[in-house]
Design a protein around this motif. Structure first.
Motif, PDB file in Angstrom:
ATOM      1  N   ARG B 400      78.539   4.382   1.997  1.00 26.95           N
ATOM      2  CA  ARG B 400      77.093   4.321   2.758  1.00 26.95           C
ATOM      3  C   ARG B 400      76.242   3.262   2.478  1.00 26.95           C
ATOM      4  NH1 ARG B 400      73.256   9.156   2.346  1.00 26.95           N
ATOM      5  NH2 ARG B 400      74.881  10.314   1.398  1.00 26.95           N
ATOM      6  N   GLU B 401      76.427   2.685   1.355  1.00 26.74           N
ATOM      7  CA  GLU B 401      75.699   1.512   1.033  1.00 26.74           C
ATOM      8  C   GLU B 401      76.076   0.167   2.162  1.00 26.74           C
ATOM      9  OE1 GLU B 401      73.414   0.557  -0.832  1.00 26.74           O
ATOM     10  OE2 GLU B 401      73.378  -1.713  -0.978  1.00 26.74           O
ATOM     11  N   ASP B 403      77.105   0.734   4.971  1.00 21.88           N
ATOM     12  CA  ASP B 403      76.653   1.405   6.342  1.00 21.88           C
ATOM     13  C   ASP B 403      75.233   0.991   6.432  1.00 21.88           C
ATOM     14  OD1 ASP B 403      76.593   2.708   8.769  1.00 21.88           O
ATOM     15  OD2 ASP B 403      75.712   4.427   7.778  1.00 21.88           O
ATOM     16  N   ARG B 404      74.466   1.157   5.289  1.00 24.78           N
ATOM     17  CA  ARG B 404      73.281   0.789   5.151  1.00 24.78           C
ATOM     18  C   ARG B 404      72.869  -0.682   5.284  1.00 24.78           C
ATOM     19  NH1 ARG B 404      69.131  -0.911   1.608  1.00 24.78           N
ATOM     20  NH2 ARG B 404      70.461  -1.522   0.072  1.00 24.78           N
TER      21      ARG B 404
END
Lengths: 805, 534
Positions: B400-401, B403-404
């Motif tokens: 997720r990080e 992706d962010r």
């Protein structure tokens, strides 16, 4: 050590040790574009402004020494020790203000003792240059001057009176942009460092030949280099950009670098003190960082943080009465209105901020405090496109020990759609245990603080208690009644009223057509009224006892809010391009106060700030201000407030300026969110740092006051007219008369030129002048003249007072 | 300046059983010691005196085990047939046991041969116990009678013939030497007083009674029979206090924890349940491999002994408490600590210039790599086997990080067959987890985008992709089914709720404005439904 920083129309002098603002150098009438230390005197500084003047200051005492009038807007200022008595300024090539072409002009400063000097000896050095002051620089000991155009480097040698140009290709193979962004020169060697759009730094050497120049490339930054600076000995090169990392390169050993990461907003300017002991960076979020040469932060000067935009409402933290709004990305800032100081930033998102343009970041879009200030709810979102929306609802508890908010619960994906409103009930006795959020997914949810189900959980946490919907309509707003026994949720055209005790739908109210945009319950004696603003330009007031419409009026309300301490409500109405303010009680048909054309554009953020001391004003027009201040944010991001007459008098008395401002006074941090560029100057090294302008309450024409006064309290028009004309005559004549007198005296005496300048500055503010000093400073003034002067002052005073009354 | 903020690993609420103080207490036992007996373990009884040996009655033998021994310290083998109900006297000197051959035998704990043989019953004796004056023995038999015997002269004192079915359980009062309670398969409990000739109280349990338990205060009686555990208030004349139905097969045995705060019941459904004796809620549950016949707790709950039908005896010992461990550790460490103590005790003098060490922020390995923007390496670290297996939330948080930061594609690209199959296996394991799905679906789409050109080149990857596809298809079916169920529930809720007539906002008539919205059917989602959605 002093740090000079151009801020709007004044230059602020900070102490590097205490971070306090010592004084502001005021005098310019337009944006200051550059501050520069006088090469021949370390205690004096030049400042240039768009008003076409260059002023020389003694910044340790905050005295204006001399004003040089140039006549053109000035965009940048340079000087070198080698060029005594000459300053170089950037002015437009054509006199019309819209000109896109700029030139570098050498100005020979006349050596006369007068206060106001018109500098006429102008000679163009380079033409067609960039207006960016960072794109030009003096070379080694002032031997040459370098200026960068988008893709061209121009070097002008003063000895040879010759200029060389070096070109770069438009794009290199990788698609990076070669455009120059900033320039600096090595202080002792022939080396020019240039920063580029693609993050490269080029070191140019051997440029005194047109053909055989060389350059080497340093690449660390991933996006444009915004500022470059050599240390005074030339051993290090400092660079900074949007990454917010200060990079220190060893000169000639460029592979060795020191980094100072995570400084805050993007670095806009770097400056170095002349002894090289301190560096200083200014940031896009209204911050100055002072850094020791061992690459360690020693001090931070922080103003109200400028965000890209304000997504949250303006809020008041109930404990400290601090104004809360978006600050740094992913943070909320707590700003003390009383002390005009940033208290702290609360990290909401708690993620490493990646400085990269075009990246979708988490933004704090909503926040709410409960009545006692013990809970804070925040909503952050990322990727606003519906399917990929990432939402987090966080609840923060106030920690008495840390005196700050501590994360209690994180609810990821609290709703499937964007959250439209968030509100706590107004519980007076302290313990809030409920929060309501409404969302575009058609539901509203009640969140409840539940005791831990099991003993190993640390404390109570929040969980969903109720999920409500109404005909799959989208709820846009919600509001709790004053005693929190009712919850009103606006579902497009319908207002539904629920009881939070059992979550039963009690009644529905509606006033079609037009969706309900804003809902607000009355307070105190008016708590039976529910006000709603609809998109069809109606303001409705329902009586909840009879469930019927009490009254309705046609106005395009953009914001409706209630004073927590009184029954008053404020409605900001958008009418014909500007916003009007109405303050009223829901039970009374007549507004208490109205102000037409408050500002242009819509007002979307406003807040009532409870006063520390209640006012006892009995003036009908300002009675509504007795309990609270009203602050509001205009579309141009100016934060404005209303003050009463009495306060205004106090303000003017304290600042000893006969300011006749209209009702909308500019607060000290008015325009903090404006887009002005400022300059900063380290005492010994010239630099330009962009900071927020902080403008003192400025004088505005008394005409407004005259025009806005209610007609029935004004004297007859003929009387006013003569008085008005007379006042104009006096205010215009007064300084010129004084100047004339002064000039005559100067010509006759011809003594102490420097102190003359000092005296002149004092003359403009005679109230300050101690009597003894005035006697010695202006010995030539005859007693009669002094008396005449005083009489004029008194006249002026009394007349103004008359106008005020 | 501000330090690096490590990747935020979300804490997910633990599904299923909640961890309570209770579970921590009852989980604090070592892995069970299992001892094979000769037949089904029908009774376990702890000696009331130190060293707290316990008698295990199984088939034709009674074994005495020491509290910590795994071998029997003593064995009584003089039974002609299956032995039942070996019990200690309150001084721990004597042991009594019934037998299928209807003879009740009394043993000295140190001897081998029976001291006394009580003959008088005509059928198997399942119940034996000493009375609190130590001189008498209570027996209950399948011949529907229960007897009191005198130990010194081995005479039968009294016989009660009130039950109409097998007597399978009985307890004597520890406070009154004349009182005892028996439970029978005729569904009844009877309280007898030796001073009178018949029962003084009869309580109907409703099911064949398998086990009885008296509280130490003897105000409450617990009976187990059928699937029910019932608690009776004897002081109120046998009034039922509570009925517990937490087992799904016959409850066979009962035990009380040492402080009397918890009640344990064992059942043929292979569970032992622990109840709070104030709220009578199940606070913990033990699982055993076979149907449970007998259960006993050592004093201070030091061990739980359970006998099962498959002739296995399971002994769980409590782990030594941490304080004891700590003090032991302290003692061991003390000498070496003294050697270095002078360094730590150095006090800076007044004029000393203290050079403070910069505090280094501890970062996880993936955070260090993320800090340096080494995205592929960070993903590799997060995909290490133990993180991937044990803490998939860390892997997902790193994805997720990435992706962010907009660098997930870079991190996923350029993998060889082994790394790609590792990624895919992680996806297969976690893609359908609702907590991770939003992140992993993005990652899966990216992987398919990047590697679609190499499909068909590697049999391993192809197999995994097919697996992923079938997984997704199955998941889609599940979701569809769930939505259908949800729809049905919605209809049921809507039809079961009364329609609410709202007071209509009567604005229209009073001021001539158009009529507001009509108030017909409103569906206020009630709390229950909101839980369904949650």
């Amino acid at each position: 050590m002093f740090l000079l920083c151009a801020s709007g129309e004044s230059v602020k002098v900070f102490s590097t040790a205490t971070e306090e603002c010592l004084h502001a150098l005021q005098g310019h009438t337009d944006l200051i574009t550059g501050v520069l230390l006088r090469p021949s005197n370390h205690l004096q500084a030049y400042s240039c402004s768009l008003d076409g003047t260059v002023r020389l200051w003694d910044f340790t005492d905050g005295i204006l020494i001399r004003t040089y009038s140039i006549g053109y807007p000035i965009y940048g200022i340079y000087a070198s020790a080698k060029h005594e008595g000459v300053i170089f300024i950037i002015t437009p090539m054509h006199t019309d203000t819209n000109s896109e072409l700029f030139q570098l002009v050498a100005v020979h400063l006349p050596q006369c003792g007068e206060q106001l000097v018109e500098a006429k000896e102008l000679s163009a050095v380079l033409s067609n240059i960039s207006s960016n002051p960072a794109a030009s620089a003096f070379g080694r000991e002032g031997q040459y001057i370098v200026s960068a155009k988008p893709l061209q480097l121009e070097v002008y040698f003063f000895k040879k009176h010759k200029s060389y140009s070096f070109f770069l290709k438009k794009d290199n193979q990788k698609g990076g942009k070669n455009t120059f962004t900033c320039i600096t020169c090595h202080p002792t060697e022939d080396c020019i460092a240039s920063g580029h759009e693609d993050g490269k730094i080029r070191l140019w050497r051997n440029f005194n030949h047109r053909k055989e120049y060389t350059y080497s490339t340093l690449h660390w930054h991933h996006s444009a280099v915004s500022s470059l600076r050599f240390t005074p000995e030339g051993t290090n090169l400092l660079s900074g950009g949007v990454e917010s990392v200060l990079v220190q390169w060893r000169y000639n050993q460029e592979s060795q670098r020191d980094f100072l990461p995570r400084l805050g907003g993007a670095i806009t300017h770097i400056s170095v003190s002349p002894d090289g002991a301190l560096f200083c960076t200014s940031h896009s979020d209204n911050k100055i960082t002072i850094i020791q040469s061992c690459v360690k932060v020693s001090a931070v000067i922080q103003g109200l943080v400028k965000g890209d935009r304000i997504r949250t409402d303006l809020m008041i933290e109930p404990r400290s009465k601090a104004l809360v709004l978006n600050g740094k990305p992913g943070h909320l800032q707590f700003y003390s209105l009383q002390r005009d100081k940033l208290l702290y930033n609360l990290d909401i998102v708690q993620q490493e901020y990646i400085h990269e343009s075009g990246l979708e970041q988490f933004e704090v879009v909503m926040a709410a405090f409960d009545a006692s200030g013990s809970w804070l709810a925040t909503v952050e979102e990322r990727k606003q496109k519906a399917p990929e929306l990432e939402l987090n609802l966080k609840l923060w508890a106030f920690d008495d020990q840390k005196q700050s908010f501590v994360l209690n619960t994180t609810i990821s994906a609290p709703h499937e759609g964007r959250i439209t409103a968030l509100c706590f009930p107004h519980v007076s006795d302290g313990q809030t245990t409920m929060l309501v959020s409404t969302s575009r997914d058609g539901h509203f949810k009640a969140w409840q603080l539940a005791a831990p189900a099991h003993t190993e959980d640390e404390g109570p946490s929040w969980s969903c208690d109720f999920l409500g919907a109404y005909h799959s309509l989208v709820p846009e707003c919600c509001c709790f009644s004053a005693d929190s026994s009712l919850l009103a949720v606006g579902f497009q055209e319908v207002v539904t009223v629920w009881t939070p005790a059992s979550w039963e739908l009690l009644t529905t109210l509606s006033q079609p057509p037009g969706a309900v945009r804003d809902l607000c319950f009355g307070r105190l004696s008016c708590s039976k009224y529910l006000l709603g603003a609809t998109t069809s330009r109606l303001l409705c007031c329902w009586n909840l006892l009879t469930c019927s419409l009490e009254w309705v009026t046609s106005m395009d309300v953009s914001l409706l809010l209630a004073d927590p301490l009184s029954e008053n409500m404020a409605a900001f109405c958008f009418e014909a391009g500007s916003t009007d303010l109405f303050v009223f009680k829901p039970g009374e048909p007549r507004p208490l106060f109205s102000h037409k054309a408050l500002c242009s554009g819509r007002v979307t953020h406003a807040v009532f700030v409870p006063r520390e001391v209640m006012l006892e004003s009995c003036d009908e027009a300002s009675q509504w201000l007795n309990c609270s201040h009203l602050y509001f944010l205009t579309q141009s991001m100016d934060l404005l407030t209303f003050i009463t007459k009495a306060e205004e008098d106090k303000l003017t008395a304290s600042s000893k300026q006969l300011v006749v401002s209209d009702d909308v006074a500019m607060t000290p941090f008015h325009l903090l969110l404006g887009k002005h560029r400022d300059q900063l100057e380290n005492p010994q090294a010239e630099s330009r740092l962009s900071v927020e302008p902080i403008r003192q309450p400025s004088s505005s024409a008394g005409i407004n006051e005259l025009l806005q006064m209610p007609a029935h309290v004004l004297p007859s028009a003929s009387f006013l007219c003569s008085m008005f004309v007379q006042s104009l005559l006096i205010s215009v004549n007064k300084p010129s008369e004084q100047n004339k007198e002064k000039e005559e005296e100067m010509e006759s005496e011809k003594e102490e030129e420097d102190s003359d300048g000092e005296m002149e500055s004092r003359i403009s503010r005679p109230e300050h002048m101690p009597s003894g000093e005035s006697g010695c400073a202006a010995p030539a003034l005859t007693k009669e003249e002094v008396r005449e002067l005083r009489r004029l002052k008194k006249l002026d005073h009394s007349w103004m007072k008359g106008l005020l009354d | 300046m501000a330090s690096y903020k490590p990747t935020n690993i979300p804490v997910y609420p633990k599904l299923g059983e909640k961890v309570t103080e209770e579970t921590l207490y009852w989980k604090n036992y070592k892995t069970p010691i299992q001892i094979k007996e000769f037949g089904a373990v029908s009774n376990i009884h702890f000696s009331p005196v130190t060293p707290y040996n316990f008698a295990v009655t199984a088939f034709t033998r009674i074994h005495l085990y020491g509290l910590l021994s795994q071998e029997p310290v003593k064995t009584f083998t003089r039974f002609k047939d299956t032995a039942y109900c070996g019990r200690f006297r309150s001084d721990g000197q004597l042991l009594v046991a019934g037998c299928e051959d209807s003879v009740v035998r009394l043993f000295d704990v140190s001897g081998k041969v029976a001291l006394r043989m009580f003959k008088g019953h005509t059928k198997a004796v399942h119940v034996t116990d000493f009375t609190s004056d130590r001189y008498q023995i209570l027996t209950g038999s399948d011949d529907y009678t229960c007897c009191l015997w005198d130990i010194p002269n081995s005479a039968q004192l009294n016989t009660y013939q009130e039950h109409t079915d097998y007597i399978r359980c009985g307890v004597t009062s520890q406070l009154n030497r004349d009182l005892f309670v028996t439970g029978s398969y005729d569904h009844s409990l009877k309280v007898f007083d030796a001073r009178v000739d018949k029962s003084v109280m009869t309580i109907n349990h409703g099911h064949p009674v398998e086990s009885l338990l008296l509280y130490p205060s003897e105000g409450l009686l617990v009976s187990a029979g059928g699937r029910y555990v019932r608690v009776w208030d004897l002081l109120k004349g046998g009034q039922p206090l509570v009925s517990l139905k937490n087992h799904h097969k016959t409850v066979t045995c009962l035990a009380l924890s040492s402080n009397g705060q918890r009640l344990l019941s064992g059942s043929l459904d292979r569970h032992v349940k622990v109840y709070n004796t104030t709220s009578y809620k199940v606070v913990h549950n033990f699982d055993y491999p076979a149907a449970i016949l007998s259960l006993a707790l050592a004093p201070e709950d030091e061990s739980i002994v359970v006998g099962m039908t498959n002739s296995i005896l399971s002994i769980k010992h409590r782990k030594p408490s941490e304080e004891a461990k700590e003090t032991a550790g302290h003692q061991r460490r003390r000498p070496s600590y003294r050697v270095y103590a002078h360094r730590k005790s150095y006090v800076p003098k007044q004029d000393d210039y203290l050079v403070s060490k910069p505090v280094r922020q501890h970062l996880a390995k993936y955070d260090k790599q993320l800090k340096k923007f080494n995205v592929s390496k960070a993903l590799d670290t997060a995909l290490e086997t133990w993180i991937r297996g044990r803490k998939p939330e860390i892997t997902v948080a790193v994805i997720r990080e990435l992706d962010r930061r907009g660098t997930l594609k870079n991190a996923l690209a350029g993998r060889d067959e082994q790394e790609l199959s590792r990624l895919l296996s992680f996806l297969i394991a976690n893609l359908v987890d609702a907590r991770f799905a939003p992140v992993l679906i993005t990652a899966a789409e990216m992987i398919l985008d990047i590697y679609q050109s190499i499909i068909g080149q590697s049999p391993v990857v192809d197999k995994q992709l097919l697996h992923l596809q079938s997984l997704l298809e199955r998941e889609l079916d599940y979701q569809k089914d769930l939505l259908e169920v949800l729809g049905m529930l919605d209809t049921m809720f809507a039809s079961s709720l009364p329609k609410i007539e709202l007071p209509c906002s009567g604005i229209s008539t009073s001021n001539g404005l158009p009529q507001g919205q009509s108030t017909d059917v409103i569906f206020p989602y009630n709390k229950m439904q909101s839980r369904v959605f949650e």
